[in-house]
Design a protein around this motif. Structure first.
Motif, short mmCIF file in Angstrom:
data_model
loop_
_atom_site.label_atom_id
_atom_site.label_comp_id
_atom_site.label_asym_id
_atom_site.label_seq_id
_atom_site.Cartn_x
_atom_site.Cartn_y
_atom_site.Cartn_z
N GLY A 133 0.81 -1.20 0.00
CA GLY A 133 0.00 0.00 0.00
C GLY A 133 0.85 1.26 0.00
N TYR A 134 0.17 2.40 -0.03
CA TYR A 134 0.83 3.71 -0.02
C TYR A 134 0.57 4.40 1.31
CZ TYR A 134 1.65 3.37 -5.05
OH TYR A 134 2.08 2.97 -6.29
N LEU A 135 1.64 4.77 1.99
CA LEU A 135 1.57 5.57 3.20
C LEU A 135 1.85 7.02 2.79
CD1 LEU A 135 1.51 6.08 6.26
CD2 LEU A 135 3.92 5.39 6.33
N VAL A 136 0.82 7.87 2.87
CA VAL A 136 0.92 9.26 2.42
C VAL A 136 0.98 10.16 3.66
CG1 VAL A 136 -0.09 11.07 1.00
CG2 VAL A 136 -0.46 8.66 0.39
N PHE A 137 2.03 10.97 3.75
CA PHE A 137 2.23 11.83 4.91
C PHE A 137 1.59 13.21 4.70
CE2 PHE A 137 5.69 8.77 5.01
CZ PHE A 137 5.75 8.41 6.35
N SER A 138 1.03 13.73 5.77
CA SER A 138 0.49 15.09 5.77
C SER A 138 1.11 15.88 6.91
CB SER A 138 -1.04 15.07 5.93
OG SER A 138 -1.54 16.38 6.12
N ASP A 139 1.43 17.14 6.64
CA ASP A 139 1.97 18.03 7.67
C ASP A 139 0.91 18.51 8.65
OD1 ASP A 139 4.70 18.24 7.65
OD2 ASP A 139 4.76 19.81 6.12
N LYS A 140 -0.36 18.25 8.35
CA LYS A 140 -1.44 18.72 9.21
C LYS A 140 -1.55 17.85 10.46
CE LYS A 140 -4.12 20.58 5.35
NZ LYS A 140 -5.41 20.52 4.61
N LYS A 141 -2.08 18.44 11.52
CA LYS A 141 -2.27 17.72 12.76
C LYS A 141 -3.42 16.71 12.63
CE LYS A 141 0.89 19.93 15.14
NZ LYS A 141 2.13 19.25 15.59
N VAL A 142 -3.28 15.61 13.34
CA VAL A 142 -4.32 14.60 13.32
C VAL A 142 -5.63 15.21 13.78
CG1 VAL A 142 -3.80 13.79 15.68
CG2 VAL A 142 -4.90 12.25 14.02
N GLY A 143 -6.71 14.81 13.14
CA GLY A 143 -8.00 15.41 13.37
C GLY A 143 -8.39 16.40 12.29
N SER A 144 -7.41 16.78 11.46
CA SER A 144 -7.70 17.64 10.32
C SER A 144 -8.55 16.89 9.30
CB SER A 144 -6.41 18.14 9.67
OG SER A 144 -5.61 18.87 10.57
N GLU A 145 -9.19 17.64 8.44
CA GLU A 145 -10.01 17.03 7.40
C GLU A 145 -9.15 16.18 6.47
OE1 GLU A 145 -13.20 18.38 3.91
OE2 GLU A 145 -12.22 19.88 5.19
#
Length: 363
Positions: free
Chosen positions: A257-269
């Motif tokens: 699978g693909y693990l995609v990182f986001s700089d946003k805090k958990v709980g963000s949309e």
């Protein structure tokens, strides 16, 4: 060298039943933790509660096999230092006896992580954990199918793991509920060539999870793997995974699978992440790779012309992404080269599953 331009792709014989072709690998969108995490297996922090679970694991071969007998799911977070992974495994009988580092943990029930940060199917990492928090970590320069040898002496330095058990381990007289594993993997410990592979916003890795589950017997109060009816060897294990592999082989990184990182805090949309075109072009190369391997198994030499291979519908569906394909082969080796539609990237792949991406020269 045989060269096949885009105009020739359309006329290739297509085969829809190629067993290596699976649905598009799953994605997990990994947000940053909003607080420090204590690795205790309890997942009590607010950030863990906000993080979404993956879909329930399914059989490694996909929907053609029955659904797992017990539920498994995982979730992830990250910060500047660690990738955090948690998994919850329903288990009526929790047992584990291997308590020494780097024992072959999968010879009992376990949870496994596979990570290929740069997505080239080489130089990837594996971590296994059992219900008494014993670990087995290893590094693979290339998959076993291509002659790779696992480096068991390699360790994930400063790894943190913890297990929380709802039940009693190695007690065959009761029924248990589940065990939860929590893991912190330092980015500095799974780097390549001394380069720290720290994620960036919307960067992505290839990753998969597997749960190995054995049928068991109980003798003198002790659990053991169940043997075949004739008493020789053991019944095969169950392999339950997050993103299906299409066959019983976790060491096919191209199917993870693909693990995609986001700089946003958990709980963000949550966000949409259309699979980049370069990944679709890479999959075409992988389809040709697997077809070549199947051709070799039948003919004891590799095909020197793409028209000898029954290429799959993935090529037809994504042919607009390709400018040209080249195949060079001897009886024992082959080399695939694909240039994307814009002529910017050149993808190469050989018989040892070494995939590389480089900037294309003018044709």
């Amino acid at each position: 060298m045989k060269k096949l331009l885009l105009t020739g792709i359309i006329g290739l014989k297509l085969c829809t039943s190629f067993s290596q072709v699976i649905s598009e690998p799953l994605q997990y969108h990994c947000f940053k933790t909003a607080e420090p995490l204590k690795i205790d297996g309890k997942l009590s922090e607010a950030s863990w509660k906000k993080a979404k679970w993956t879909s329930l694991f399914i059989d490694i071969e996909g929907d053609k096999k029955p659904k797992p007998l017990q539920a498994t799911k995982a979730k992830m977070l990250w910060d500047d230092k660690y990738l955090y992974i948690a998994a919850e495994l329903e288990e009526k009988h929790i047992w584990a006896y291997q308590n020494k580092k780097d024992q072959i943990v999968f010879l009992e029930n376990d949870f496994e992580i596979f990570i290929d940060p740069d997505g080239d199917a080489h130089n990837y990492f594996e971590l296994e954990v059992n219900a008494i928090n014993n670990t087995f970590d290893l590094y693979l320069p290339k998959p076993y199918r291509d002659g790779g040898n696992a480096l068991i002496n390699w360790d994930i330095k400063k790894l943190k793991t913890a297990v929380n058990v709802e039940g009693t381990v190695n007690n065959a007289t009761d029924t248990d509920k589940r065990w939860t594993v929590e893991i912190a993997i330092p980015f500095t410990s799974i780097s390549l060539d001394n380069d720290v592979l720290k994620p960036q916003d919307l960067s992505y890795w290839r990753l998969n999870f597997s749960r190995v589950e054995w049928n068991h017997d109980v003798k003198a109060g002790k659990y053991s793997r169940q043997k075949n009816a004739n008493g020789e060897g053991f019944l095969p294990e169950y392999n339950w995974v997050w993103s299906p592999q299409g066959k019983i082989n976790m060491h096919m990184p191209e199917n993870w699978g693909y693990l995609v990182f986001s700089d946003k805090k958990v709980g963000s949309e949550d966000f949409d992440f259309p699979l980049p075109n370069i990944e679709k072009v890479k999959q075409i190369a992988w389809d040709i790779y697997h077809k070549q391997k199947a051709y070799f198994a039948q003919n004891q030499h590799y095909a020197k012309d793409l028209t000898l291979l029954e290429l799959d519908t993935n090529l037809q569906q994504n042919k607009e992404l390709i400018q040209n394909i080249e195949l060079e082969a001897t009886s024992q080796t082959f080399f695939i080269s694909i240039i994307d539609k814009e002529g910017l990237n050149k993808i190469t792949l050989n018989q040892d599953s070494l995939l590389k991406i480089s900037k294309s020269k003018s044709l």
